[in-house]
Design an enzyme around this catalytic site. Structure first.
Site, PDB file in Angstrom:
ATOM      1  N   ASP A  50      -4.276  -1.554  -6.388  1.00 25.59           N
ATOM      2  CA  ASP A  50      -4.660  -2.106  -5.082  1.00 25.59           C
ATOM      3  C   ASP A  50      -6.026  -2.813  -5.160  1.00 25.59           C
ATOM      4  OD1 ASP A  50      -5.327  -2.566  -2.447  1.00 25.59           O
ATOM      5  OD2 ASP A  50      -4.661  -0.616  -1.739  1.00 25.59           O
ATOM      6  N   GLN A 108      -1.240   2.534  -5.733  1.00 24.73           N
ATOM      7  CA  GLN A 108      -2.663   2.707  -5.395  1.00 24.73           C
ATOM      8  C   GLN A 108      -3.598   2.223  -6.495  1.00 24.73           C
ATOM      9  OE1 GLN A 108      -3.444   6.707  -4.103  1.00 24.73           O
ATOM     10  NE2 GLN A 108      -2.914   6.237  -1.983  1.00 24.73           N
ATOM     11  N   ARG A 137       0.841  -1.198   0.000  1.00 24.58           N
ATOM     12  CA  ARG A 137       0.000   0.000   0.000  1.00 24.58           C
ATOM     13  C   ARG A 137       0.874   1.245   0.000  1.00 24.58           C
ATOM     14  NH1 ARG A 137      -5.514  -1.780   3.051  1.00 24.58           N
ATOM     15  NH2 ARG A 137      -6.572  -2.148   1.077  1.00 24.58           N
ATOM     16  N   TYR A 187      -2.708   0.089   9.760  1.00 27.87           N
ATOM     17  CA  TYR A 187      -3.663  -0.950  10.156  1.00 27.87           C
ATOM     18  C   TYR A 187      -3.925  -0.900  11.657  1.00 27.87           C
ATOM     19  CZ  TYR A 187      -3.110  -2.934   5.525  1.00 27.87           C
ATOM     20  OH  TYR A 187      -3.123  -3.111   4.163  1.00 27.87           O
ATOM     21  N   SER A 226      -8.348  -2.680  -2.048  1.00 27.23           N
ATOM     22  CA  SER A 226      -9.153  -1.467  -1.931  1.00 27.23           C
ATOM     23  C   SER A 226     -10.300  -1.458  -2.928  1.00 27.23           C
ATOM     24  CB  SER A 226      -8.291  -0.223  -2.156  1.00 27.23           C
ATOM     25  OG  SER A 226      -7.425  -0.037  -1.072  1.00 27.23           O
TER      26      SER A 226
HETATM   27  P1  NAD Z   1      -8.774  -3.622   7.239  1.00 30.98           P
HETATM   28  O1  NAD Z   1      -9.604  -4.306   6.221  1.00 30.98           O
HETATM   29  O2  NAD Z   1      -7.502  -4.214   7.689  1.00 30.98           O
HETATM   30  O3  NAD Z   1      -9.662  -3.404   8.565  1.00 30.98           O
HETATM   31  C1  NAD Z   1     -10.924  -2.783   8.502  1.00 30.98           C
HETATM   32  C2  NAD Z   1     -11.084  -1.837   9.674  1.00 30.98           C
HETATM   33  O4  NAD Z   1     -11.292  -2.592  10.870  1.00 30.98           O
HETATM   34  C3  NAD Z   1      -9.873  -0.951   9.942  1.00 30.98           C
HETATM   35  O5  NAD Z   1     -10.257   0.409   9.856  1.00 30.98           O
HETATM   36  C4  NAD Z   1      -9.455  -1.339  11.356  1.00 30.98           C
HETATM   37  O6  NAD Z   1      -8.933  -0.239  12.086  1.00 30.98           O
HETATM   38  C5  NAD Z   1     -10.765  -1.831  11.940  1.00 30.98           C
HETATM   39  N1  NAD Z   1     -10.662  -2.615  13.164  1.00 30.98           N
HETATM   40  C6  NAD Z   1      -9.751  -3.569  13.485  1.00 30.98           C
HETATM   41  N2  NAD Z   1      -9.989  -4.046  14.705  1.00 30.98           N
HETATM   42  C7  NAD Z   1     -11.084  -3.404  15.201  1.00 30.98           C
HETATM   43  C8  NAD Z   1     -11.821  -3.467  16.407  1.00 30.98           C
HETATM   44  N3  NAD Z   1     -11.474  -4.279  17.398  1.00 30.98           N
HETATM   45  N4  NAD Z   1     -12.886  -2.661  16.550  1.00 30.98           N
HETATM   46  C9  NAD Z   1     -13.250  -1.815  15.564  1.00 30.98           C
HETATM   47  N5  NAD Z   1     -12.595  -1.714  14.382  1.00 30.98           N
HETATM   48  C10 NAD Z   1     -11.521  -2.499  14.217  1.00 30.98           C
HETATM   49  O7  NAD Z   1      -8.541  -2.112   6.800  1.00 30.98           O
HETATM   50  P2  NAD Z   1      -8.365  -1.547   5.324  1.00 30.98           P
HETATM   51  O8  NAD Z   1      -9.678  -1.202   4.767  1.00 30.98           O
HETATM   52  O9  NAD Z   1      -7.502  -2.457   4.559  1.00 30.98           O
HETATM   53  O10 NAD Z   1      -7.605  -0.198   5.636  1.00 30.98           O
HETATM   54  C11 NAD Z   1      -6.456  -0.215   6.484  1.00 30.98           C
HETATM   55  C12 NAD Z   1      -5.653   1.050   6.302  1.00 30.98           C
HETATM   56  O11 NAD Z   1      -5.029   1.079   5.044  1.00 30.98           O
HETATM   57  C13 NAD Z   1      -6.415   2.338   6.440  1.00 30.98           C
HETATM   58  O12 NAD Z   1      -5.626   3.226   7.191  1.00 30.98           O
HETATM   59  C14 NAD Z   1      -6.560   2.804   5.043  1.00 30.98           C
HETATM   60  O13 NAD Z   1      -6.733   4.177   4.941  1.00 30.98           O
HETATM   61  C15 NAD Z   1      -5.239   2.344   4.483  1.00 30.98           C
HETATM   62  N6  NAD Z   1      -5.197   2.209   3.024  1.00 30.98           N
HETATM   63  C16 NAD Z   1      -4.143   2.735   2.359  1.00 30.98           C
HETATM   64  C17 NAD Z   1      -4.049   2.597   0.999  1.00 30.98           C
HETATM   65  C18 NAD Z   1      -2.901   3.173   0.245  1.00 30.98           C
HETATM   66  O14 NAD Z   1      -2.181   3.967   0.778  1.00 30.98           O
HETATM   67  N7  NAD Z   1      -2.676   2.732  -0.970  1.00 30.98           N
HETATM   68  C19 NAD Z   1      -5.036   1.923   0.309  1.00 30.98           C
HETATM   69  C20 NAD Z   1      -6.105   1.391   1.011  1.00 30.98           C
HETATM   70  C21 NAD Z   1      -6.169   1.520   2.387  1.00 30.98           C
END
Ligand code: NAD
Length: 428
Positions: free
Chosen positions: A130, A127, A122, A230, A133
């Site tokens: 991805d 991006q 990521r 994460y 996403s």
């Molecule tokens: P994920 O699928 O790993 O998790 C989903 C959500 O569950 C997360 O927001 C996490 O904080 C939450 N979570 C975990 N345990 C929890 C709990 N006990 N109670 C409540 N919520 C809980 O997350 P994701 O969608 O893959 O995104 C993770 C990160 O990656 C984010 O910060 C997102 O902005 C980032 N991201 C970055 C890029 C990039 O830079 N290319 C692309 C996509 C996502």
């Protein structure tokens, strides 16, 4: 150069790895594109549309693969399905590598370079590639649509001559990519939306979408995000406080969508059976984490469970695949973004920079060996293991070792059995 697109052999897979638009893009890179007949049927793309875009329609998987330099798929193909590609051909798919070392060994044995799209790092440069996403975004959208379709009442407030209809209260647990889209969709259809997460950065995102943020905001919450963005696993003390807050809130909700994941681990259980018992009959829970063990104690992969008090707990698999045409549109574009830098613009041949960090993060097999440090065959497994020096070098460069949590959110072992056919993480 020849690029092959096969139809998906898993009967539950509705997506396809190319669209007419991406066929044009690949042709513009100097490739001949062969698409297996019927590949786009479940995504509403007829063979004629591929042909009009410049593809050759191949009858059957073998004809499509024959002589290919690149094979594009949604899910990991079998060694038999890649037979006929050129030696060293790039096979690019959502490989679901965890717990499937045997299948990876077969691909290694077939002599192809297999790339796992769910391991794309990521970083800003990646991006557009991805898939986690692009597919999670659709899953978040579809979760709300599925919930609304199963809900026995209307979602928005309606003031009518016959009486006022109260809006549905919708609670989103986990505000990553899927959760943010679920909030946006729930708001669009008129729900009164609240959301929770353990990462502080999500608070502002939730508020900016017009929803209310609810969380235990203590010191542990303030430090709950890893450097990679994460969530960390929370302590038992935090979980107890979170459960108390959730219990009082959830009893008043009509629809709950859960998306909470922690890389490399089973999904945290956020909704207990007791909490489900506190909800009103007809309430809906959609558990998007069901393929990783589930956020609700009562959810089951691929099933809709109705609790004793009449709460429907929806555990659909491959939720992005429930919006197949859009999911294919985005996935196919992710593939083009990944493939384009691998093709030399002058010679139109594959010219892979094996030292590139995106390549190193995604490459599973090469030259007959399993080369990814996280997925190594047992020593006596019959396929040539990657040289130890190469694995050590990769790990020293900052890649996680074989036991480390996966930065791209790989599936952990789940508390419930999950059917092999539906173990696709990008559909979650
Ligand atoms: P994920 O699928 O790993 O998790 C989903 C959500 O569950 C997360 O927001 C996490 O904080 C939450 N979570 C975990 N345990 C929890 C709990 N006990 N109670 C409540 N919520 C809980 O997350 P994701 O969608 O893959 O995104 C993770 C990160 O990656 C984010 O910060 C997102 O902005 C980032 N991201 C970055 C890029 C990039 O830079 N290319 C692309 C996509 C996502």
């Amino acid at each position: 150069m020849r690029i092959a697109v096969q139809a998906e052999s898993d009967a539950n897979e509705s997506r396809v790895a190319a669209t007419p638009e991406t066929v044009k893009a690949l042709t513009a890179l100097g490739a001949e594109v062969a698409v297996e007949a019927g590949a786009g049927r479940k995504s509403a793309i007829p063979d004629e549309a591929y042909a009009e875009a410049g593809a050759v329609i191949a009858q059957g998987p073998a004809a499509a693969a024959a002589g290919a330099d690149v094979l594009l798929r949604v899910r990991r193909p079998s060694a038999a399905e890649v037979a006929g590609v050129k030696p060293g051909a790039a096979v690019i798919a959502i490989m679901d590598p965890y717990e499937h070392i045997d299948a990876l060994q077969s691909l290694a044995g077939a002599g192809v370079s297999a790339f796992a799209m769910e391991l794309i790092p990521r970083i800003t440069r990646a991006q557009s590639m991805d898939v986690l996403s692009s597919q999670a975004n659709l899953a978040g959208y579809r979760a709300i649509i599925d919930a609304a379709a199963s809900y026995d009442r209307a979602i928005p407030m309606m003031m009518t001559a016959a009486g006022s209809v109260q809006p549905a209260r919708i609670f989103i647990m986990g505000v990553g990519v899927a959760g943010l889209q679920a909030i946006a969709t729930a708001r669009r259809i008129g729900g009164v939306v609240t959301a929770t997460d353990v990462r502080p950065a999500t608070k502002e995102q939730v508020l900016s979408l017009g929803a209310k943020f609810i969380a235990v905001e203590d010191e542990e919450f303030a430090a709950a995000e890893t450097a990679a963005g994460y969530a960390k696993p929370m302590s038992p003390e935090y979980q107890a406080k979170q459960a108390e807050l959730t219990a009082s809130h959830i009893a008043k909700q009509d629809i709950v969508v859960t998306t909470a994941l922690i890389p490399g681990r089973a999904a945290p259980v956020l909704i207990t059976a007791e909490m489900v018992r506190s909800m009103r009959p007809g309430s809906i829970i959609v558990d998007l984490a069901v393929e990783r063990g589930g956020n609700c104690e009562l959810s089951r992969p691929g099933e809709t469970v109705v609790s004793e008090n009449g709460v429907k707990i929806i555990g659909n698999l491959n939720v992005a695949g429930r919006v197949p045409a859009t999911a294919s549109f985005l996935y196919a574009k992710n593939l083009v973004s990944f493939l384009q830098p691998l093709i030399d613009p002058a010679s139109h041949e594959l010219a892979i920079n094996w030292d590139d960090e995106i390549i190193k993060a995604t490459l599973l097999t090469r030259d007959g060996a399993l080369v990814h440090p996280n997925f190594q065959a047992p020593a006596d497994a019959g396929v040539q293991a990657a040289p130890a020096s190469e694995v050590a070098a990769r790990t020293a460069e900052g890649e996680p070792g074989p036991q480390a949590p996966d930065p791209a959110g790989a599936p952990a072992k789940t508390k419930k059995a999950r059917p092999a056919k539906d173990s696709n993480p990008a559909g979650s």
